[in-house]
Design a protein around this motif. Structure first.
Motif, PDB file in Angstrom:
ATOM      1  N   MET A  79       3.318 -11.775  -8.490  1.00  0.00           N
ATOM      2  CA  MET A  79       2.625 -13.004  -8.257  1.00  0.00           C
ATOM      3  C   MET A  79       2.297 -13.655  -9.740  1.00  0.00           C
ATOM      4  SD  MET A  79       2.320 -12.969  -5.009  1.00  0.00           S
ATOM      5  CE  MET A  79       1.270 -14.623  -5.179  1.00  0.00           C
ATOM      6  N   GLY A  80       2.643 -15.020  -9.772  1.00  0.00           N
ATOM      7  CA  GLY A  80       2.164 -15.354 -11.090  1.00  0.00           C
ATOM      8  C   GLY A  80       0.777 -15.772 -11.003  1.00  0.00           C
ATOM      9  N   LYS A  81      -0.067 -15.052 -11.706  1.00  0.00           N
ATOM     10  CA  LYS A  81      -1.355 -15.211 -11.445  1.00  0.00           C
ATOM     11  C   LYS A  81      -2.071 -15.858 -12.634  1.00  0.00           C
ATOM     12  CE  LYS A  81      -2.725 -12.803  -7.712  1.00  0.00           C
ATOM     13  NZ  LYS A  81      -3.514 -13.095  -6.731  1.00  0.00           N
TER      14      LYS A  81
ATOM     15  N   GLY B  92       0.805  -1.229   0.068  1.00  0.00           N
ATOM     16  CA  GLY B  92       0.070   0.013   0.053  1.00  0.00           C
ATOM     17  C   GLY B  92       0.809   1.164   0.015  1.00  0.00           C
ATOM     18  N   PHE B  93       1.839   1.144   0.892  1.00  0.00           N
ATOM     19  CA  PHE B  93       2.928   2.508   0.962  1.00  0.00           C
ATOM     20  C   PHE B  93       3.503   2.602  -0.466  1.00  0.00           C
ATOM     21  CE2 PHE B  93       7.235   3.619   1.609  1.00  0.00           C
ATOM     22  CZ  PHE B  93       7.275   5.035   2.431  1.00  0.00           C
ATOM     23  N   PHE B  94       3.963   1.513  -1.076  1.00  0.00           N
ATOM     24  CA  PHE B  94       4.511   1.690  -2.565  1.00  0.00           C
ATOM     25  C   PHE B  94       3.434   2.395  -3.508  1.00  0.00           C
ATOM     26  CE2 PHE B  94       7.309  -2.318  -1.029  1.00  0.00           C
ATOM     27  CZ  PHE B  94       8.169  -1.605  -0.432  1.00  0.00           C
ATOM     28  N   GLU B  95       2.319   1.832  -3.353  1.00  0.00           N
ATOM     29  CA  GLU B  95       1.272   2.404  -4.208  1.00  0.00           C
ATOM     30  C   GLU B  95       1.164   3.798  -3.992  1.00  0.00           C
ATOM     31  OE1 GLU B  95      -1.526  -1.727  -4.397  1.00  0.00           O
ATOM     32  OE2 GLU B  95      -2.570   0.202  -4.364  1.00  0.00           O
TER      33      GLU B  95
ATOM     34  N   LEU C   1       4.746   3.486  -6.477  1.00  0.00           N
ATOM     35  CA  LEU C   1       5.940   2.762  -7.179  1.00  0.00           C
ATOM     36  C   LEU C   1       5.556   1.267  -7.013  1.00  0.00           C
ATOM     37  CD1 LEU C   1       8.908   3.902  -4.795  1.00  0.00           C
ATOM     38  CD2 LEU C   1       8.653   4.103  -7.359  1.00  0.00           C
ATOM     39  N   LYS C   2       4.116   1.306  -7.541  1.00  0.00           N
ATOM     40  CA  LYS C   2       3.380  -0.304  -7.563  1.00  0.00           C
ATOM     41  C   LYS C   2       4.210  -1.397  -8.315  1.00  0.00           C
ATOM     42  CE  LYS C   2      -1.038  -2.508  -8.060  1.00  0.00           C
ATOM     43  NZ  LYS C   2      -2.434  -2.465  -8.503  1.00  0.00           N
ATOM     44  N   ASP C   3       4.560  -0.801  -9.359  1.00  0.00           N
ATOM     45  CA  ASP C   3       5.264  -1.638 -10.614  1.00  0.00           C
ATOM     46  C   ASP C   3       6.651  -2.179  -9.808  1.00  0.00           C
ATOM     47  OD1 ASP C   3       3.200  -1.449 -12.016  1.00  0.00           O
ATOM     48  OD2 ASP C   3       4.081   0.051 -13.401  1.00  0.00           O
ATOM     49  N   ASN C   4       7.212  -1.259  -9.155  1.00  0.00           N
ATOM     50  CA  ASN C   4       8.483  -1.764  -8.508  1.00  0.00           C
ATOM     51  C   ASN C   4       8.532  -2.545  -7.224  1.00  0.00           C
ATOM     52  OD1 ASN C   4       8.693   1.297  -9.487  1.00  0.00           O
ATOM     53  ND2 ASN C   4      10.502  -0.024  -9.891  1.00  0.00           N
ATOM     54  N   ALA C   5       7.197  -2.916  -6.665  1.00  0.00           N
ATOM     55  CA  ALA C   5       6.949  -3.371  -5.397  1.00  0.00           C
ATOM     56  C   ALA C   5       7.827  -4.744  -5.381  1.00  0.00           C
ATOM     57  CB  ALA C   5       5.532  -3.934  -5.227  1.00  0.00           C
ATOM     58  N   GLN C   6       7.893  -5.675  -6.233  1.00  0.00           N
ATOM     59  CA  GLN C   6       8.671  -6.806  -5.765  1.00  0.00           C
ATOM     60  C   GLN C   6      10.092  -6.340  -5.893  1.00  0.00           C
ATOM     61  OE1 GLN C   6       8.245 -10.402  -6.340  1.00  0.00           O
ATOM     62  NE2 GLN C   6       6.355 -10.635  -7.604  1.00  0.00           N
ATOM     63  N   ASP C   7      10.669  -5.735  -6.531  1.00  0.00           N
ATOM     64  CA  ASP C   7      12.127  -5.320  -6.344  1.00  0.00           C
ATOM     65  C   ASP C   7      12.358  -4.686  -5.196  1.00  0.00           C
ATOM     66  OD1 ASP C   7      12.850  -6.433  -8.926  1.00  0.00           O
ATOM     67  OD2 ASP C   7      12.699  -4.265 -10.160  1.00  0.00           O
TER      68      ASP C   7
END
Lengths: 441, 441
Positions: free
Chosen positions: B1-3, A175-178, A182-188
């Motif tokens: 996430m692999g959806k 949520g914070f990343f969003e 930075l949603k697209d960078n969340a995994q990284d």
């Protein structure tokens, strides 16, 4: 019989554990205590194979192989040794869905395999002790609190008192990343922040720069993961921040988890909210935790886990949310041993060594049978050694009593018993022997 | 996430066992009983890796590979999964010789791997429950009697009453072959006679013809392995035969083993001398045994073992004679299940399911904590289902009591408890709940 004199050097693979019996007894006792605690919460045992079809176990990885994974081929099958107990468990639940009762609470203590570079505290074959709760469709957030609570009682049961759980929630992080766009960078971001303990703040910042995060956002992130205080302090700070529904959902869950952990009896010494905790694995969706020894924060974690709402999605369309935790059982045992923190425990399994002092063993075996029938573990020394060697054998194995059986003892239907610690020796009846040894713990 | 919506069919490898929790509990209880009996005789636990270097594990086979063996390569190492617990144990003893106390009595319950054609009662991953005694230089023949005696008490402890050991001695067989001037054929003879149960007398004769044994010697052999009667009948027949020192040594050992088994408390219903028993494996040097279910002689054996004086010779020059027995634990469990002979046992691990009837779970968790602290296993039902589903959950899991917690219970510091079997329901104090549930076994 191959009597050729060519010897193979006996050795055990590097990174594989092989304990001497007294250490094995300690390890087994610790595992038994953990099992008892898990059962006291209603977790049921399962035991999955150590080998699975590669396509099944690596479903998540999309068929990719990993250098750490032990792979083999047998007949037409590509096989892999399990690298944890979680993925085989997801398969188990999907496979047996119609036969299980939900919520399904399971524990499993078993071996897993990773071909890591062998180093201290890292094993290639190691035990994990897992608990998980799986819901059918839904799973109440209280379960997220029960998991670390059960592990808390397990640690207490095995005599560890100084440990602490770091607790966080992926929804707060995401949520914070969003909010930072930075949603697209969340995994990284999760992956990089996860390395904080290992590489330090400066390196984390560098890596964030490398994936092109703006410097003001980096400052934001670093300030965020550095928020410290009591759970309530942190909640208050978080409530004042810019937020979104996901963030608020995570915060609400985290509050509940902390609240319920307290209800389960955990004092605030045993957990802390830590916003820098991300857990590397990408299957976590909410609550996450990691535990370590309070006095050794620099050493590796001893347990970890969290909420995973979609782990079975590779096998089934059913929604089967779960939450669980893994104790790194071999690692924990190794740490405790190294730190000299293994709880004192009685590792001798035999109460008395029977030493026959005559050729005919009839009476010795009779005594052994009677004692065993009364629940008194014992052992007869049959080998042809001198008396001193026999007594030393008892001493070295930590057997507390020696029973001597000679002609006179047999004639009088008595035995002579020696307490190794006190050196007291007496000739007594079988009934008195039973009371004497039966009383001792 | 692999959806992605591509599902992998969850399945378990053929020949690999994965039990549902109630069966797992039965299996675990059986293993625990076996362990307790082994410990009552002074056997100590060990736990060797499931993987070894090929050159170490296959030392005996001289580097030969076997189609049944699971092999893999990792880095520079050729690895194999253990196909039994005995060979890794021989390595363990040779490796740890200076740290072990002899006679070294060990037990191990662990998984082994054989890539056999999967069929009923044959598994590719299976548990074995082993006991062994290893001497340093020498090992008294009484140990050869203690091994089946310990297994006898283990079977009794798990509720099996109708089983029988076939007992023989390799020295008698080899001595007999020497007398017939067939010393050079001994290995082949043992291997062919071993197949008697599977292929029958006529086929055995044919195979003996095929290796060029004279027909009068074949008649001699067939008459010999067909000698029947009580142990004493058989001993008397053997004493009258042409013999040699090896034969007489074997006969003398066999007499002692039978004699000592009786002293250990085994009645003659539980063993018989069977001269047709040879055991396929070539490392046995003296006493050999095999056990089966008395009423199902046609089914596979449930345990087997014997004396091996030279098993560690591939690793060390030290003389470390041993004797041991393996219970085919998975096979035994499968047989008992199939024959409906699994002993009745309580497979529920939880005494009470706590069902909160109100939103606030504080009081429910408090009750759960108190009961657990008193050693009463329990579980709280948190999910949002109708009451009937919750009650059914307890019934399906075999949980004997349900505790209902509502506003009224909390106000009065009471609980409402329902006995599922009697349907009796009462509202009682926490103390009374503890006595009620603590009494129940």
């Amino acid at each position: 019989m191959g009597k050729e004199n060519i010897k193979v050097k006996p050795r055990t693979l590097s990174g594989f554990i092989e304990l001497l019996p007294n250490k094995q007894i300690q390890f087994n006792k610790i595992m038994d205590s953990i099992k008892s605690v898990y059962e006291s919460f209603g977790f049921l045992p399962i035991d999955t194979p150590i080998m699975e079809l590669a396509e099944v176990l690596l479903a998540k990885a999309g068929g990719e192989t990993d250098k750490q994974i032990y792979q083999l081929r047998k007949g037409d099958n590509d096989l892999v040794l399990r690298f944890d107990l979680t993925v085989p468990f997801a398969k188990y639940v999907a496979l047996n869905y119609h036969l299980l009762k939900f919520p399904f609470k399971k524990y499993q203590i078993g071996k897993a395999y990773r071909g890591e570079r062998a180093q201290k505290g890292r094993y290639r074959e190691f035990y994990q002790a897992d608990i998980d709760i799986i819901g059918d469709g839904e799973l109440n957030v209280i379960n997220d609190a029960e998991i670390p609570s059960a592990v808390y009682y397990a640690f207490k049961a095995i005599g560890i008192d100084r440990f602490i759980f770091r607790v966080n929630n992926r929804k707060i992080l995401n949520g914070f990343f969003e909010v930072l766009a930075l949603k697209d960078n969340a995994q990284d971001l999760l992956r990089i922040i996860d390395k904080l303990d290992k590489i330090g703040i400066d390196e984390v910042k560098k890596e964030l720069v490398n994936i092109n995060i703006d410097s003001n956002k980096i400052d934001n992130i670093m300030a965020f993961i550095n928020i410290k205080g009591t759970p309530e302090d942190i909640f208050m700070t978080l409530e004042k921040m810019d937020s979104n529904p996901l963030f608020r959902e995570g915060l609400n869950e985290l509050k509940q988890v902390i609240n319920y952990m307290r209800m389960y009896g955990l004092s605030d010494d045993y957990f802390k909210v830590d916003l820098s905790l991300t857990r590397g694995l990408d299957y976590y969706t909410g609550t996450i935790y990691e535990g370590y020894l309070t006095d050794y924060p620099e050493l590796s974690s001893i347990c970890g886990g969290g909420r995973y709402d979609n782990l079975t999605e590779y096998y089934t369309d059913k929604k089967l949310p779960g939450v669980g935790m893994t104790i790194g059982a071999s690692r924990l045992f190794g740490l405790l041993e190294e730190l000299d923190l293994l709880p004192d425990m009685n590792t001798n399994t035999v109460k008395a060594l029977i030493i026959p002092l005559m050729e005919d063993k009839t009476y010795s075996i009779k005594i052994a049978n009677i004692l065993r029938e009364k629940g008194i573990n014992n052992q007869i020394y049959y080998e042809d050694k001198n008396l001193k060697s026999k007594i030393n054998y008892a001493i070295q194995l930590g057997i507390p009593y020696i029973i001597f059986i000679g002609e006179e003892e047999e004639t009088n239907n008595m035995i002579t018993i020696k307490n190794i610690e006190t050196r007291e020796q007496q000739t007594i009846s079988i009934e008195d022997t039973i009371s004497l040894l039966g009383m001792e713990k």
